[in-house]
Design a protein around this motif. Structure first.
Motif, PDB file in Angstrom:
ATOM      1  N   ASP A 159       0.839  -1.126   0.040  1.00 27.67           N
ATOM      2  CA  ASP A 159       0.017  -0.048   0.030  1.00 27.67           C
ATOM      3  C   ASP A 159       0.975   1.173  -0.063  1.00 27.67           C
ATOM      4  OD1 ASP A 159      -2.379  -1.519   0.111  1.00 27.67           O
ATOM      5  OD2 ASP A 159      -2.639  -1.173   2.175  1.00 27.67           O
ATOM      6  N   ILE A 160       1.649   1.252   0.842  1.00 28.88           N
ATOM      7  CA  ILE A 160       2.941   2.288   1.028  1.00 28.88           C
ATOM      8  C   ILE A 160       3.559   2.700  -0.555  1.00 28.88           C
ATOM      9  CG2 ILE A 160       4.767   3.184   1.956  1.00 28.88           C
ATOM     10  CD1 ILE A 160       3.749   2.186   4.540  1.00 28.88           C
ATOM     11  N   ILE A 161       4.018   1.432  -0.907  1.00 26.93           N
ATOM     12  CA  ILE A 161       4.586   1.524  -2.436  1.00 26.93           C
ATOM     13  C   ILE A 161       3.859   2.257  -3.452  1.00 26.93           C
ATOM     14  CG2 ILE A 161       5.748   0.039  -4.004  1.00 26.93           C
ATOM     15  CD1 ILE A 161       6.764  -1.666  -1.968  1.00 26.93           C
ATOM     16  N   GLN A 162       2.499   1.474  -3.370  1.00 22.96           N
ATOM     17  CA  GLN A 162       1.717   2.327  -4.459  1.00 22.96           C
ATOM     18  C   GLN A 162       1.233   3.608  -4.254  1.00 22.96           C
ATOM     19  OE1 GLN A 162      -2.582   1.036  -3.585  1.00 22.96           O
ATOM     20  NE2 GLN A 162      -3.318   2.310  -5.406  1.00 22.96           N
ATOM     21  N   GLN A 163       1.335   4.318  -2.943  1.00 24.34           N
ATOM     22  CA  GLN A 163       1.045   5.501  -2.989  1.00 24.34           C
ATOM     23  C   GLN A 163       2.261   6.408  -3.336  1.00 24.34           C
ATOM     24  OE1 GLN A 163      -0.782   6.851   0.912  1.00 24.34           O
ATOM     25  NE2 GLN A 163      -0.910   4.456   1.292  1.00 24.34           N
ATOM     26  N   ALA A 164       3.497   5.747  -2.984  1.00 20.27           N
ATOM     27  CA  ALA A 164       4.861   6.369  -3.567  1.00 20.27           C
ATOM     28  C   ALA A 164       4.862   6.646  -4.966  1.00 20.27           C
ATOM     29  CB  ALA A 164       6.005   5.765  -2.903  1.00 20.27           C
TER      30      ALA A 164
ATOM     31  N   HIS B 142      -5.068   4.879 -14.548  1.00 18.37           N
ATOM     32  CA  HIS B 142      -5.127   5.074 -12.895  1.00 18.37           C
ATOM     33  C   HIS B 142      -6.414   4.720 -12.160  1.00 18.37           C
ATOM     34  CE1 HIS B 142      -4.309   7.631  -9.277  1.00 18.37           C
ATOM     35  NE2 HIS B 142      -3.240   7.166  -9.374  1.00 18.37           N
ATOM     36  N   PHE B 143      -7.438   4.978 -12.872  1.00 18.55           N
ATOM     37  CA  PHE B 143      -8.916   4.686 -12.504  1.00 18.55           C
ATOM     38  C   PHE B 143      -9.011   3.110 -12.372  1.00 18.55           C
ATOM     39  CE2 PHE B 143     -13.565   4.557 -13.293  1.00 18.55           C
ATOM     40  CZ  PHE B 143     -13.964   4.558 -12.037  1.00 18.55           C
ATOM     41  N   PHE B 144      -8.674   2.588 -13.036  1.00 21.01           N
ATOM     42  CA  PHE B 144      -9.083   1.228 -13.303  1.00 21.01           C
ATOM     43  C   PHE B 144      -7.972   0.219 -12.595  1.00 21.01           C
ATOM     44  CE2 PHE B 144      -8.270  -3.083 -15.435  1.00 21.01           C
ATOM     45  CZ  PHE B 144      -9.720  -3.700 -15.246  1.00 21.01           C
ATOM     46  N   PHE B 145      -6.627   0.720 -12.504  1.00 18.73           N
ATOM     47  CA  PHE B 145      -5.776  -0.072 -11.557  1.00 18.73           C
ATOM     48  C   PHE B 145      -6.237   0.195 -10.242  1.00 18.73           C
ATOM     49  CE2 PHE B 145      -2.047  -0.780  -9.464  1.00 18.73           C
ATOM     50  CZ  PHE B 145      -1.209  -1.644 -10.262  1.00 18.73           C
ATOM     51  N   ASN B 146      -6.411   1.219  -9.659  1.00 22.28           N
ATOM     52  CA  ASN B 146      -7.149   1.365  -8.325  1.00 22.28           C
ATOM     53  C   ASN B 146      -8.235   0.547  -8.282  1.00 22.28           C
ATOM     54  OD1 ASN B 146      -5.059   3.313  -7.745  1.00 22.28           O
ATOM     55  ND2 ASN B 146      -6.435   5.080  -8.019  1.00 22.28           N
TER      56      ASN B 146
ATOM     57  N   SER C  58      -8.947  -2.265  -9.522  1.00 24.65           N
ATOM     58  CA  SER C  58      -8.289  -3.814  -9.461  1.00 24.65           C
ATOM     59  C   SER C  58      -7.606  -4.171  -7.927  1.00 24.65           C
ATOM     60  CB  SER C  58      -7.293  -4.030 -10.484  1.00 24.65           C
ATOM     61  OG  SER C  58      -6.125  -3.145 -10.221  1.00 24.65           O
ATOM     62  N   LEU C  59      -6.937  -2.976  -7.541  1.00 23.36           N
ATOM     63  CA  LEU C  59      -6.308  -3.090  -6.136  1.00 23.36           C
ATOM     64  C   LEU C  59      -7.631  -3.287  -4.956  1.00 23.36           C
ATOM     65  CD1 LEU C  59      -3.411  -0.541  -6.149  1.00 23.36           C
ATOM     66  CD2 LEU C  59      -3.350  -3.446  -6.584  1.00 23.36           C
TER      67      LEU C  59
ATOM     68  N   LEU D 111       4.713  -5.786  -9.675  1.00 21.22           N
ATOM     69  CA  LEU D 111       5.256  -5.626  -8.377  1.00 21.22           C
ATOM     70  C   LEU D 111       4.435  -5.165  -7.106  1.00 21.22           C
ATOM     71  CD1 LEU D 111       8.208  -4.293  -7.564  1.00 21.22           C
ATOM     72  CD2 LEU D 111       7.004  -2.048  -7.524  1.00 21.22           C
ATOM     73  N   LEU D 112       3.140  -5.103  -7.581  1.00 21.25           N
ATOM     74  CA  LEU D 112       2.179  -4.919  -6.285  1.00 21.25           C
ATOM     75  C   LEU D 112       1.297  -6.342  -6.377  1.00 21.25           C
ATOM     76  CD1 LEU D 112       1.087  -1.250  -7.106  1.00 21.25           C
ATOM     77  CD2 LEU D 112       2.564  -2.246  -5.248  1.00 21.25           C
ATOM     78  N   ASN D 113       1.807  -7.347  -6.827  1.00 22.87           N
ATOM     79  CA  ASN D 113       1.243  -8.586  -6.734  1.00 22.87           C
ATOM     80  C   ASN D 113      -0.558  -8.595  -7.294  1.00 22.87           C
ATOM     81  OD1 ASN D 113       3.308  -9.764  -6.105  1.00 22.87           O
ATOM     82  ND2 ASN D 113       2.752  -9.429  -4.136  1.00 22.87           N
ATOM     83  N   GLN D 114      -0.822  -7.395  -8.421  1.00 30.00           N
ATOM     84  CA  GLN D 114      -1.815  -7.708  -8.950  1.00 30.00           C
ATOM     85  C   GLN D 114      -2.112  -7.871 -10.186  1.00 30.00           C
ATOM     86  OE1 GLN D 114      -5.216  -7.167  -7.809  1.00 30.00           O
ATOM     87  NE2 GLN D 114      -5.402  -7.687  -9.786  1.00 30.00           N
ATOM     88  N   PRO D 115      -2.306  -9.286 -10.590  1.00 35.59           N
ATOM     89  CA  PRO D 115      -2.135  -9.553 -12.133  1.00 35.59           C
ATOM     90  C   PRO D 115      -2.973  -8.821 -13.172  1.00 35.59           C
ATOM     91  CG  PRO D 115      -2.469 -11.592 -10.681  1.00 35.59           C
ATOM     92  CD  PRO D 115      -2.654 -10.120  -9.817  1.00 35.59           C
ATOM     93  N   LEU D 116      -2.508  -8.214 -14.153  1.00 34.34           N
ATOM     94  CA  LEU D 116      -3.233  -7.409 -14.952  1.00 34.34           C
ATOM     95  C   LEU D 116      -2.906  -7.731 -16.538  1.00 34.34           C
ATOM     96  CD1 LEU D 116      -5.192  -4.736 -15.000  1.00 34.34           C
ATOM     97  CD2 LEU D 116      -3.142  -3.512 -15.095  1.00 34.34           C
ATOM     98  N   GLU D 117      -3.801  -7.946 -17.307  1.00 33.35           N
ATOM     99  CA  GLU D 117      -3.337  -8.183 -18.707  1.00 33.35           C
ATOM    100  C   GLU D 117      -3.602  -6.831 -19.339  1.00 33.35           C
ATOM    101  OE1 GLU D 117      -4.833 -11.056 -22.527  1.00 33.35           O
ATOM    102  OE2 GLU D 117      -5.797 -11.350 -20.557  1.00 33.35           O
TER     103      GLU D 117
END
Length: 301
Positions: free
Chosen positions: A71-76, A129-133, A135-136, A164-170
Motif C-alpha cells: 500500500d505504501i509503495i503504491q502511494q509512493a 489510474h482509475f482502473f488500476f485502483n 483492481s487493487l 510489483l504489487l502482486n495484482q495480475p493485469l493483462e
C-alpha cells in the motif's frame, strides 16, 4: 500518519533516484522517456536484477517489498508517475483520485461473484489510474482484470506495476481487443472529456462490443448537456440500458466546471427510467452510505 507520509516520500525519492540513474545511463545512447526508465526500475526491483544491486539504498526497498508493504509503495508510485506524465507532456487531469475508485467499487460490488471466475475490463483512455485502483480494491483470485490501453509505454508500465504489487493485469490495445470475442462480466471506463474526444460515440461502440452485465463510465457531470445527446440516447438503447447517473461529491473537484459523474449501464435488469443520484459530501458518512445503497438497489438488487 506523519511517519507514514515520511516513509512514502522516502520511497518515492528512492524510486525516482533509481529511475534517474537508469535514465542517465541510457538516454545518451537513444531517446528515452522517464516512464521507460521507471518501468525498467520496477522490473529490476521485482526480479532483484544485478543492476539494481549496484545502486545505493536499493536493498532497503527490496526488503520493504518482501515485508509486503505494498500500500505504501503504491502511494509512493503516484508521485513518480506524476513526473513521468509531465515528461511526456500528459495533462495531470489523467490521474483520478483514489476515493473515486472506492465509490465505484462499492456501487458495482453486487455484480461481483467471488465464487466463480469473472473478467473485469478497464478501458483506459487516460493512464489507467482509475482502473488500476479499482483492481487493487477488488483484488481477488477469481477476478481477472484486463486493461485496454493504447499507449504502449503506459501499458508496459501498468504491467510491471501490477506485477510489483502482486495484482495480475493483462494489458491490450483496443484494436487487438476488438478482434476478440468479448467475455467480460463488467466494464469500467475512464471516458472524461480530458481523455476522450467523443465520449458519446466511444461508449456506444464499447457497449456494442461487450456483453458485460454492467458498465460504469467516469464522465463529465455535464454529460447529458452536451451536443449530440439525443443521438446518444437513441443509439445506446439499441445495445444497452441507461441505469443510473451519479454525480460525485464536490470535495473531489476544485470547481463546478471539472465535476465528474458515473454513468452506469446494464444489460440484465429491466430499467424503466434512468435513476439520477447526487452523492453527498464524504464527511456525511451516514447519508453517503444510504445513497450508495440506494444506487445499488436501483441498478441491481
Amino acid at each position: 500518519m506523519k511517519e507514514i507520509n515520511q516513509t512514502i516520500n522516502q520511497i518515492a525519492d528512492l524510486i525516482d533516484s533509481l529511475a534517474m540513474a537508469y535514465y542517465d545511463e541510457h538516454s545518451q545512447k537513444r531517446r528515452l522517456y522517464y516512464f521507460e526508465a521507471l518501468t525498467k526500475v520496477l522490473e529490476f526491483l521485482r526480479t532483484e536484477d544485478e543492476w539494481i544491486n549496484t545502486q545505493e539504498d536499493s536493498h532497503d526497498f527490496i526488503a520493504l517489498l518482501k515485508r509486503g508493504s505494498l500500500d505504501i509503495i503504491q502511494q509512493a508510485l503516484f508521485f513518480v508517475e506524476v513526473k513521468g506524465l509531465k515528461h511526456q507532456n500528459y495533462v495531470l487531469d489523467c490521474l483520478v483520485p483514489d476515493g473515486i475508485s472506492l465509490l465505484s467499487g462499492f456501487i458495482l460490488a453486487p455484480f461481483l461473484d467471488y465464487e466463480n471466475p469473472q473478467t473485469v475490463v478497464g478501458v483506459n483512455f487516460g493512464v489507467g489510474h482509475f482502473f488500476f485502483n479499482q483492481s487493487l480494491i477488488w483484488k481477488h483470485p477469481n477476478l481477472i482484470f484486463q486493461a485496454i490501453e493504447n499507449d504502449e509505454l503506459i501499458g508496459r508500465y501498468l504491467t510491471e506495476k501490477a506485477l510489483l504489487l502482486n495484482q495480475p493485469l493483462e494489458v491490450k490495445k483496443i484494436t487487438d481487443w476488438k478482434k476478440l470475442n468479448d467475455y467480460s462480466d463488467l466494464v469500467i471506463g475512464d471516458i472524461r472529456s480530458e481523455v476522450v474526444l467523443n465520449p458519446f460515440q466511444t461508449i456506444i461502440e464499447l457497449e456494442s462490443l461487450t456483453n458485460a452485465e454492467a458498465s460504469l463510465y467516469l464522465v463529465d457531470a455535464s454529460f447529458f448537456k452536451g451536443p449530440g445527446i439525443s443521438y446518444f440516447k437513441e443509439q445506446i438503447n439499441k445495445v444497452s440500458q441507461l441505469a443510473a447517473f451519479v454525480l460525485l461529491p464536490d470535495a473531489f473537484f476544485q470547481n463546478e466546471r471539472v465535476k465528474k459523474a458515473f454513468l452506469i449501464l446494464t444489460k440484465t435488469k429491466k430499467i424503466t427510467e434512468m435513476g439520477v443520484f447526487a452523492l453527498p459530501n464524504i464527511n456525511d458518512s451516514q447519508f453517503l452510505q444510504k445513497t450508495l445503497s440506494d444506487i445499488r438497489a436501483y441498478i441491481k438488487e
